[in-house]
Design an enzyme around this catalytic site. Sequence first.
Site, mmCIF file in Angstrom:
data_model
loop_
_atom_site.group_PDB
_atom_site.id
_atom_site.type_symbol
_atom_site.label_atom_id
_atom_site.label_comp_id
_atom_site.label_asym_id
_atom_site.label_seq_id
_atom_site.Cartn_x
_atom_site.Cartn_y
_atom_site.Cartn_z
ATOM 1 N N CYS A 1 54.549 52.303 3.933
ATOM 2 C CA CYS A 1 53.266 52.635 3.319
ATOM 3 C C CYS A 1 52.155 52.721 4.360
ATOM 4 O O CYS A 1 51.158 53.416 4.150
ATOM 5 C CB CYS A 1 52.916 51.601 2.257
ATOM 6 S SG CYS A 1 53.956 51.706 0.780
ATOM 7 N N PHE A 2 52.326 52.000 5.480
ATOM 8 C CA PHE A 2 51.329 52.042 6.553
ATOM 9 C C PHE A 2 51.795 52.908 7.720
ATOM 10 O O PHE A 2 51.140 52.936 8.771
ATOM 11 C CB PHE A 2 51.035 50.624 7.040
ATOM 12 C CG PHE A 2 50.446 49.728 5.974
ATOM 13 C CD1 PHE A 2 49.104 49.818 5.644
ATOM 14 C CD2 PHE A 2 51.250 48.833 5.290
ATOM 15 C CE1 PHE A 2 48.571 49.006 4.658
ATOM 16 C CE2 PHE A 2 50.725 48.021 4.297
ATOM 17 C CZ PHE A 2 49.379 48.105 3.978
#
Length: 246
Positions: A212-213
């Site tokens: 997600c990052f």
Amino acid sequence: MLAHSFLHDGPNIKGLSPAVIHVLFNGDPETATVVTEDCPDLHIKSIIQLLEHEELTPEQKNTVSELSMSWDLPAVTKTNRRWLHSKLLIHSVIGRTMRQIQQLRKGLKDVMLWPLLTSRPDIVPLLFPKMAEIQFTPQMLLERIIWPVEDSDEDFDIESICRITGFLRMFIETASSDTLAQLLTFWVGWERLPSELKVEVSVGNFPTSATCFETLKLPAHFKIYTEFEEALLAAINSARTGFGLV
């Protein structure tokens, strides 16, 4: 997540198999033609390919049976091998991604592309090129990487940071296009290049990622490139990733 990404990043989703595209636009997984090459997970693909052998060793039977039973399918036998091969393929390519396919369909409708695509099927290959047509190069990844710098909050000196990031650069520069695609999937969750790829030097035994990052976390303990390469390949091949599986 796919609908959100589609709305914010635009129609830049690549690497969907023909089987997934068929289900996306027709909605019926039973009529989709799924082949081994469609399987996005190298580890699962290698297990399914065992069923293409004439004979399986006891160890191979156990490996296949463990996968099939984890998906509520029966253990492999001499009589169900071809049937199981088909069922495992369908589940690995379509069954595990049905929720994401539905989200993608919603995203296409939300941005008003659905009427165009359903009325002009000749445009679909332009929006969703086959994964085999996407050739990743080292430069494509390297130019987007945000490399770490010496961090006073962690016990990593600049020598360790340079050594680990140098190992990663060497891995990328010598990897094949297929391996780069698998690395990208492990790194960010699917085979689409984001605007930035982040790297962190971290504690731990094995490479990990925060998809997600869009961050790849590499342990600082590696002193020899071959050990780093082996660990990164193992992480890539064992990860349960692929289209939408983030």
